[in-house]
Write an enzyme that holds these catalytic residues in place. Structure first.
Site, mmCIF file in Angstrom:
data_model
loop_
_atom_site.group_PDB
_atom_site.id
_atom_site.type_symbol
_atom_site.label_atom_id
_atom_site.label_comp_id
_atom_site.label_asym_id
_atom_site.label_seq_id
_atom_site.Cartn_x
_atom_site.Cartn_y
_atom_site.Cartn_z
ATOM 1 N N CYS A 1 -6.233 4.114 -3.410
ATOM 2 C CA CYS A 1 -6.601 2.852 -2.765
ATOM 3 C C CYS A 1 -7.884 2.192 -3.265
ATOM 4 O O CYS A 1 -7.845 1.113 -3.854
ATOM 5 C CB CYS A 1 -6.700 3.065 -1.257
ATOM 6 S SG CYS A 1 -5.146 3.575 -0.490
ATOM 7 N N ARG B 1 -8.444 -1.137 -5.726
ATOM 8 C CA ARG B 1 -8.916 -2.419 -5.198
ATOM 9 C C ARG B 1 -10.194 -2.876 -5.891
ATOM 10 O O ARG B 1 -10.418 -4.079 -6.060
ATOM 11 C CB ARG B 1 -9.094 -2.313 -3.685
ATOM 12 C CG ARG B 1 -7.763 -2.247 -2.981
ATOM 13 C CD ARG B 1 -7.811 -1.617 -1.590
ATOM 14 N NE ARG B 1 -6.526 -1.001 -1.305
ATOM 15 C CZ ARG B 1 -5.441 -1.649 -0.864
ATOM 16 N NH1 ARG B 1 -5.527 -2.937 -0.607
ATOM 17 N NH2 ARG B 1 -4.313 -1.014 -0.676
ATOM 18 N N ASP C 1 -0.624 -0.717 -4.832
ATOM 19 C CA ASP C 1 -1.934 -0.170 -5.215
ATOM 20 C C ASP C 1 -1.864 1.201 -5.867
ATOM 21 O O ASP C 1 -2.792 1.614 -6.553
ATOM 22 C CB ASP C 1 -2.881 -0.136 -4.012
ATOM 23 C CG ASP C 1 -2.457 0.847 -2.936
ATOM 24 O OD1 ASP C 1 -1.269 1.214 -2.877
ATOM 25 O OD2 ASP C 1 -3.321 1.234 -2.123
ATOM 26 N N ASN C 2 -0.791 1.929 -5.665
ATOM 27 C CA ASN C 2 -0.604 3.235 -6.297
ATOM 28 C C ASN C 2 0.821 3.686 -6.047
ATOM 29 O O ASN C 2 1.592 3.007 -5.369
ATOM 30 C CB ASN C 2 -1.596 4.279 -5.765
ATOM 31 C CG ASN C 2 -1.786 4.277 -4.265
ATOM 32 O OD1 ASN C 2 -2.852 3.900 -3.775
ATOM 33 N ND2 ASN C 2 -0.768 4.663 -3.529
ATOM 34 N N LYS D 1 0.824 9.609 -5.941
ATOM 35 C CA LYS D 1 -0.483 9.002 -5.691
ATOM 36 C C LYS D 1 -1.597 10.003 -5.978
ATOM 37 O O LYS D 1 -1.465 11.194 -5.714
ATOM 38 C CB LYS D 1 -0.540 8.556 -4.225
ATOM 39 C CG LYS D 1 -1.901 8.096 -3.727
ATOM 40 C CD LYS D 1 -1.826 7.729 -2.256
ATOM 41 C CE LYS D 1 -3.183 7.340 -1.685
ATOM 42 N NZ LYS D 1 -3.103 6.946 -0.266
ATOM 43 N N LYS E 1 -6.217 -5.573 4.122
ATOM 44 C CA LYS E 1 -7.071 -4.403 3.852
ATOM 45 C C LYS E 1 -8.148 -4.714 2.811
ATOM 46 O O LYS E 1 -7.862 -5.277 1.764
ATOM 47 C CB LYS E 1 -6.170 -3.259 3.371
ATOM 48 C CG LYS E 1 -6.888 -1.969 2.994
ATOM 49 C CD LYS E 1 -5.861 -0.884 2.709
ATOM 50 C CE LYS E 1 -6.496 0.377 2.160
ATOM 51 N NZ LYS E 1 -5.508 1.469 1.966
ATOM 52 N N HIS F 1 -11.426 -2.216 1.997
ATOM 53 C CA HIS F 1 -11.585 -0.861 1.472
ATOM 54 C C HIS F 1 -12.413 -0.755 0.198
ATOM 55 O O HIS F 1 -12.211 0.131 -0.626
ATOM 56 C CB HIS F 1 -10.207 -0.216 1.241
ATOM 57 C CG HIS F 1 -10.255 1.291 1.273
ATOM 58 N ND1 HIS F 1 -9.298 2.093 0.711
ATOM 59 C CD2 HIS F 1 -11.172 2.132 1.815
ATOM 60 C CE1 HIS F 1 -9.586 3.352 0.898
ATOM 61 N NE2 HIS F 1 -10.732 3.407 1.566
ATOM 62 N N ASP G 1 0.823 -1.202 0.000
ATOM 63 C CA ASP G 1 0.000 0.000 0.000
ATOM 64 C C ASP G 1 0.862 1.259 0.000
ATOM 65 O O ASP G 1 1.703 1.440 0.882
ATOM 66 C CB ASP G 1 -0.888 -0.033 1.257
ATOM 67 C CG ASP G 1 -2.101 0.856 1.143
ATOM 68 O OD1 ASP G 1 -2.068 1.811 0.361
ATOM 69 O OD2 ASP G 1 -3.089 0.594 1.848
ATOM 70 N N ASP G 2 0.628 2.130 -0.979
ATOM 71 C CA ASP G 2 1.343 3.406 -1.086
ATOM 72 C C ASP G 2 2.847 3.230 -1.298
ATOM 73 O O ASP G 2 3.646 4.074 -0.883
ATOM 74 C CB ASP G 2 1.113 4.276 0.154
ATOM 75 C CG ASP G 2 -0.249 4.958 0.151
ATOM 76 O OD1 ASP G 2 -1.092 4.589 -0.687
ATOM 77 O OD2 ASP G 2 -0.471 5.853 0.976
ATOM 78 N N HIS H 1 1.732 2.245 4.029
ATOM 79 C CA HIS H 1 0.771 3.342 4.182
ATOM 80 C C HIS H 1 0.916 3.990 5.564
ATOM 81 O O HIS H 1 1.255 3.318 6.529
ATOM 82 C CB HIS H 1 -0.630 2.758 4.013
ATOM 83 C CG HIS H 1 -1.744 3.744 3.889
ATOM 84 N ND1 HIS H 1 -2.163 4.533 4.930
ATOM 85 C CD2 HIS H 1 -2.533 4.058 2.833
ATOM 86 C CE1 HIS H 1 -3.182 5.274 4.527
ATOM 87 N NE2 HIS H 1 -3.424 5.018 3.257
#
Length: 580
Positions: free
Chosen positions: A79, A83, A331-332, A378, A136, A138, A41-42, A225
C-alpha cells in the site's frame, strides 16, 4: 465563377466590418482535459472481467473494451510505497516512504512524503486544475502531511492503511467507529452507510462543483482490502459461485485470459503454490467457509464496479465524458499469508463474514486465483505481488479495444498526467528544489499506440524484497531473515534471474546460466539504491522497536506502531505473512 466571387467578397466585407467593431471571434481553444485516477486496493491482476474474472464488472469492462489495457503494469507490491510512487512520480525511498508510513529515523524511511517530491495535486493545482481526493491516503499520518496540505483542494476519506466499511459505533466493544477526515476535520461514518458509497458520493459532488476549471480526481477505493464487508444484496449475487474451488477457478480464469489476449500462450504460467491446499482435500464445512470469503470479496469488487458506473454516468450527464481521461489500476497483488483453518485468531468478530464488525480477509488460497497466472502475492517482488491491471479510457483519444504490452510503472503516471494536461513540472516549488521525475510519459503509448521506450530499468525494494526489470530480464531476490538473531548477522538472499518474455510465471531460474546478465543487473540495482537512499534491510531490522520485529510491545493492543495484528494485515513483517 461570378457568384463564387460575390460570396467571397461578402465574406471579406463582413470580416472587415467585424474587425472595425471589435467583434472578431477568436478561434476556439481546446480546454484542458479532466483526469480521473481510480485505484483499488489489494485487487489481483485477474479480478476484473476484462482481465479474466467471473466477477461482474460490466462498467469497468466497458472502459477496458472502449479503451486500452496494458499486459504489464507494475506497482510497488504494498500500500504505502505504492501510493508514494503514484502520488509523486518518485520511487518510494526518494519520496520518504521506503518502508511504510512509519518513521525509522532516516530520510528515505521517514514515513511521510517529503517536500522535494511534489504530489500530482500540487503540480496540477498550480497548473490551473481543481484537485480532489476521495478515499485512502496512507502516505503520512500527521496532519501536517494530509491531502489538503499537499495540493488537494478537497479531501474526504481516511488517513491510515485500512478501515471498516460500516459504522456500528453503538456497540464499541464489537467494532470501533469508522474514523474519517473531511478537509482537515475529523468525522465519523454515519451508521447505515457503506464506505465505498460515501467515497463515490463525494467524488460525484467534486465533479459537479468543478465548473470553471478542469479537474483532477484521485478516487482511491479501499475495497476489496480487508475486512471483508459488503452489502447483503451484492453478496447474494455470488451465492454458490465458488463451490468449484480455487483449482478449477484459476484454470477457468487463465483460459479466459488467453481468449481475451491478456495472457500469452507462449509464456509459462506459475506453478501451483505448495502452500495452497487442494480444494477437494477440504471437508464440507471448510468448503462452505472458504466459499463465503470469496463471495464477499467478489461482492466488494462488484460494488466498486457499480461506483465506477456512477462516475461515468455523471460525466455523461454533465457532458464531460468526451474530455475526460480515466485510468484505473490496483495498488498491489492480492494478499497472501495462509493460516490453516482453526488457527486464525479472529479479532473482534461480531458476525458472519461479510457483515459489519467481521474481520476476515481473502487469504492465500483465493489470492492464488486473483493473481492468475502469476507467482506469489502482495508484499513480494514476484509478478503476483507487483502486477496490476491497467485500463485507460478517453473517448476519441484512445483507440477502443487496444491491448498492448506496455511495461509501465507507477512512476510513469505523474509525468503522463502532466503531459496530457500541458502542465510543467517545476524545478523549484515554494523555495524547495524538487526531485526530478524518473518515469516516462505514457501519452504517446495511450494516444498514438507507440511503443514505450525506457532508457532505464525499473527497480523495486521493500522490506528486503528486491527486483530489477530490464528488457526481457527480471532479477529477483526475496528476503529471508538471518538464521541467527544476533545483530549484524546477514541474511541469505540469493538473486534469481527470469526471462519474463518466455516465463512470466517465474518458473525457471536462469541465474547460473547467465552470470554476466546477473552481474550487470546487480550493478544497475546498486547504483539505483545509492541514488535513492535504499538501506540494507538487515541494518534496518536492528533498529529498536522496528515494526515487524518481535518485541513485547507487539502484545500491547494500544501500541499502534507495534501492533502485530495491524502490521500483519498490511504485510509489514514477514513478506509472506498475512492478516491476523
Amino acid at each position: 465563377m461570378r457568384p463564387i466571387l460575390f460570396v467571397f467578397a461578402l465574406f471579406l466585407a463582413f470580416s472587415a466590418s467585424a474587425q472595425k467593431k471589435g467583434k472578431t471571434t477568436p478561434a476556439p481553444t481546446p480546454s484542458k482535459p479532466n483526469i480521473i485516477l481510480i485505484m483499488v486496493d489489494d485487487l489481483g491482476y485477474s479480478d476484473f472481467g476484462a482481465y479474466g474474472s467471473e466477477i461482474q464488472t460490466p462498467n469497468i469492462d466497458k472502459l477496458a473494451y472502449g479503451g486500452l489495457r496494458l499486459k504489464e503494469f507494475y506497482n510497488n507490491s504494498i500500500c504505502a510505497p505504492t501510493r508514494a510512487s503514484l502520488i509523486t512520480g518518485q520511487y518510494p525511498h526518494k519520496a520518504g516512504l521506503g518502508y511504510f508510513n512509519t518513521n525509522l529515523g532516516l530520510p528515505a524511511y521517514q514515513g511521510w512524503l517529503n517536500q522535494e517530491s511534489l504530489t500530482f495535486g500540487e503540480v496540477l493545482q498550480q497548473g490551473g486544475y481543481n484537485t480532489y481526493l476521495t478515499g485512502k491516503w496512507h502516505v503520512g499520518n500527521d496532519s501536517l502531511y494530509w491531502p489538503n496540505q499537499r495540493g488537494f483542494n478537497k479531501f474526504y476519506g481516511f488517513i491510515g492503511g485500512a478501515s471498516n466499511y460500516y459504522d456500528i459505533s453503538p456497540y464499541p466493544e464489537k467494532a470501533p467507529p469508522v474514523e474519517l477526515v473531511e478537509n482537515n476535520q475529523r468525522i465519523n461514518l454515519a451508521p447505515g452507510k457503506y464506505l465505498t458509497d460515501e467515497i463515490t458520493n463525494h467524488a460525484l459532488s467534486y465533479i459537479n462543483e468543478s465548473k470553471d476549471k478542469p479537474f483532477f480526481l484521485y478516487l482511491a477505493f479501499n475495497a476489496p482490502h480487508w475486512p471483508l464487508q459488503a452489502p447483503a444484496e451484492d453478496i447474494a449475487k455470488y451465492k454458490g459461485k465458488y463451490k468449484i474451488g480455487w483449482d478449477s477457478l484459476r484454470a477457468q480464469r487463465y483460459r479466459r485470459q488467453l481468449a481475451l489476449g491478456i495472457a500469452d500462450p507462449r509464456q509459462k504460467v506459475a506453478e501451483r503454490d505448495p502452500e495452497v491446499v487442494a480444494w477437494e482435500s477440504l471437508t464440507f464445512d471448510e468448503k462452505e467457509l472458504w466459499q463465503r470469503k470469496m463471495e464477499v470479496y467478489a461482492a466488494m469488487v462488484d460494488h466498486v464496479d457499480q461506483s465506477v458506473g456512477r462516475v461515468v454516468e455523471e460525466l455523461k450527464k454533465l457532458k464531460k465524458d468526451d474530455n475526460t481521461l480515466i485510468v484505473l489500476i490496483s495498488d498491489n497483488g492480492a494478499q497472501g499469508g495462509l493460516n490453516q483453518l482453526g488457527q486464525r485468531r479472529r479479532q473482534r468478530n461480531s458476525g458472519p463474514i461479510g457483515s459489519a464488525g467481521s474481520y476476515d480477509y481473502q487469504e492465500q488460497n483465493w489470492a492464488y486465483v486473483s493473481n492468475t497466472p502469476f507467482r506469489n502475492y502482495k508484499a513480494t517482488s514476484h509478478e503476483g505481488g507487483i502486477s496490476s491491471p491497467f485500463i485507460a479510457w478517453f473517448p476519441k483519444k484512445i483507440k477502443a479495444g487496444t491491448i498492448t504490452k506496455g511495461t509501465g510503472h507507477l512512476i510513469d503516471l505523474a509525468p503522463t498526467f502532466y503531459d496530457v494536461a500541458g502542465v510543467n513540472y517545476p524545478t523549484n516549488y515554494r523555495g524547495v528544489q524538487t526531485n526530478t521525475l524518473p518515469g516516462v510519459s505514457l501519452k504517446n503509448l495511450l494516444f498514438e499506440g507507440n511503443d514505450l521506450v525506457r532508457n532505464e530499468p525499473i527497480f523495486w525494494e521493500r522490506a528486503g524484497n528486491r527486483a530489477v526489470r530490464k528488457g526481457k530480464w527480471k532479477l529477483v531476490s526475496l528476503y529471508n531473515p538471518p538464521a541467527s538473531p544476533v545483530p549484524g548477522t546477514k541474511s541469505n538472499n540469493p538473486w534469481q534471474l527470469y526471462d519474463i518474455e518466455a516465463d512470466r510465471g517465474e518458473t525457471t531460474d536462469l541465474a547460473a546460466v547467465y552470470p554476466d546478465v546477473v552481474k550487470g543487473l546487480i550493478a544497475d540495482y546498486e547504483a539505483w539504491a545509492k541514488r535513492n537512499g535504499v538501506e540494507n534491510y538487515d541494518k534496518l531490522r536492528v533498529v529498536p522497536n522496528f515494526p515487524g520485529t518481535p518485541n513485547p510491545g507487539n502484545n500491547n493492543p494500544n501500541n499502534n506502531r507495534n501492533n502485530a495484528a495491524n502490521q500483519g494485515r498490511e504485510g509489514q513483517g514477514n513478506p509472506r505473512a498475512g492478516s491476523n
